[in-house]
Design an enzyme around this catalytic site. Sequence first.
Site, PDB file in Angstrom:
ATOM      1  N   SER A 137     -29.277 -50.933  20.797  1.00 44.30           N
ATOM      2  CA  SER A 137     -27.669 -52.358  20.501  1.00 44.30           C
ATOM      3  C   SER A 137     -27.474 -51.951  19.091  1.00 44.30           C
ATOM      4  CB  SER A 137     -28.080 -53.200  20.746  1.00 44.30           C
ATOM      5  OG  SER A 137     -27.483 -54.389  20.421  1.00 44.30           O
ATOM      6  N   HIS A 179     -24.447 -45.360  22.393  1.00 41.86           N
ATOM      7  CA  HIS A 179     -22.270 -44.205  22.429  1.00 41.86           C
ATOM      8  C   HIS A 179     -22.549 -43.370  22.253  1.00 41.86           C
ATOM      9  CE1 HIS A 179     -22.347 -48.687  19.746  1.00 41.86           C
ATOM     10  NE2 HIS A 179     -22.041 -48.518  20.616  1.00 41.86           N
TER      11      HIS A 179
HETATM   12  P1  AMP Z   1     -20.205 -52.007  21.321  1.00 44.15           P
HETATM   13  O1  AMP Z   1     -20.216 -51.046  19.637  1.00 44.15           O
HETATM   14  O2  AMP Z   1     -20.570 -52.656  21.375  1.00 44.15           O
HETATM   15  O3  AMP Z   1     -19.199 -52.665  21.827  1.00 44.15           O
HETATM   16  O4  AMP Z   1     -20.399 -51.145  23.241  1.00 44.15           O
HETATM   17  C1  AMP Z   1     -19.412 -49.716  23.016  1.00 44.15           C
HETATM   18  C2  AMP Z   1     -19.516 -49.478  24.480  1.00 44.15           C
HETATM   19  O5  AMP Z   1     -21.035 -49.228  24.880  1.00 44.15           O
HETATM   20  C3  AMP Z   1     -20.003 -50.004  25.960  1.00 44.15           C
HETATM   21  O6  AMP Z   1     -19.772 -49.533  26.196  1.00 44.15           O
HETATM   22  C4  AMP Z   1     -21.758 -50.704  25.591  1.00 44.15           C
HETATM   23  O7  AMP Z   1     -21.363 -51.260  27.253  1.00 44.15           O
HETATM   24  C5  AMP Z   1     -22.059 -49.335  25.198  1.00 44.15           C
HETATM   25  N1  AMP Z   1     -23.564 -49.675  25.530  1.00 44.15           N
HETATM   26  C6  AMP Z   1     -24.056 -50.228  24.313  1.00 44.15           C
HETATM   27  N2  AMP Z   1     -25.138 -50.292  23.630  1.00 44.15           N
HETATM   28  C7  AMP Z   1     -25.697 -48.942  24.897  1.00 44.15           C
HETATM   29  C8  AMP Z   1     -26.606 -48.769  25.402  1.00 44.15           C
HETATM   30  N3  AMP Z   1     -28.003 -48.926  25.081  1.00 44.15           N
HETATM   31  N4  AMP Z   1     -26.166 -47.692  26.160  1.00 44.15           N
HETATM   32  C9  AMP Z   1     -25.461 -47.305  26.844  1.00 44.15           C
HETATM   33  N5  AMP Z   1     -24.443 -47.923  26.688  1.00 44.15           N
HETATM   34  C10 AMP Z   1     -24.599 -48.570  25.534  1.00 44.15           C
END
Ligand code: AMP
Length: 282
Positions: free
Chosen positions: A186, A37
Amino acid sequence: MIIFKKARDLAQHLKTLKLKGKTLGFVPTMGALHEGHLSLIQISKAHSDISVVSIFVNPTQFNDKEDFDKYPITTETDLELLERQAVEILFLPSVEEIYPTGYQANNYELGALENVLEGSFRPGHFQGVCQVLDRLLSITQPDLMVMGQKDYQQIMVVKKMIELTDKPVQLIIGPTLRDQSGLAKSSRNTRLTPEQKTQAKALFQSLNYVRDHLKVGVDLEKLTRQAANQLLANGFLRFDYFSVCRQGDLTPIREYQPGLSLIILVAAYIGNVRLIDNILVS
Ligand code: AMP
């Protein structure tokens, strides 16, 4: 950092900034922030004057109640991380703020994209993703939005929603951040035991295995089955899909030809935690 909980207050504040000529970057998240993030926030900061981050665990995109109930919430740490990144604005809305009484959900015509890969295992997921991002973009009206390649299909779906709703926003894709073992960062990794976390590196390894064995004449079905079996031999319980697709429209390919822009995607369970990952092949 200014924290807004009300959509109307945030929209008003952002309007004032825009009238002053400031450009806005937006990074939507569900919190439990990690370096992935933060890397998207850095991209937003590099391309805009003011960055807005949202933290909202969107109930409408969870097709599995247990996944929603167990989604990690670490607001205190998230606030510290965002302060340290010098994020200007955080939007931290309640469910009622995003979906107020009388809210009418749109049905987005996403075509085939909606029902393949993630869509076929998570019915309704992408409609939920579109609903929340449509709302968040309407409230924030940013110049650009940054999202991660890790959720590749989500990016394609969101691009489509942006086209359908005619929103003047530029979508920037950030690369997937990984830890040293190759495991993609993640929020769900926090639910893995230390042993499972070690085993989970097999996910990235299996993607690389497929990429390294792509050649003319290769039996793709056999190759992806072998890679999936490697996962099962390394502590994964089961997998939903392991697929080699065209980057442009996510149709699975039958035959490998050099020069195609491809993506290898996987979703698999370690314990009861579902992890996804992908790599691009150009
Ligand atoms: P989330 O909080 O899981 O909904 O993710 C928010 C944003 O962070 C989304 O655009 C995801 O694709 C991105 N994201 C999640 N994991 C990663 C990562 N390991 N590297 C880069 N971006 C990520």
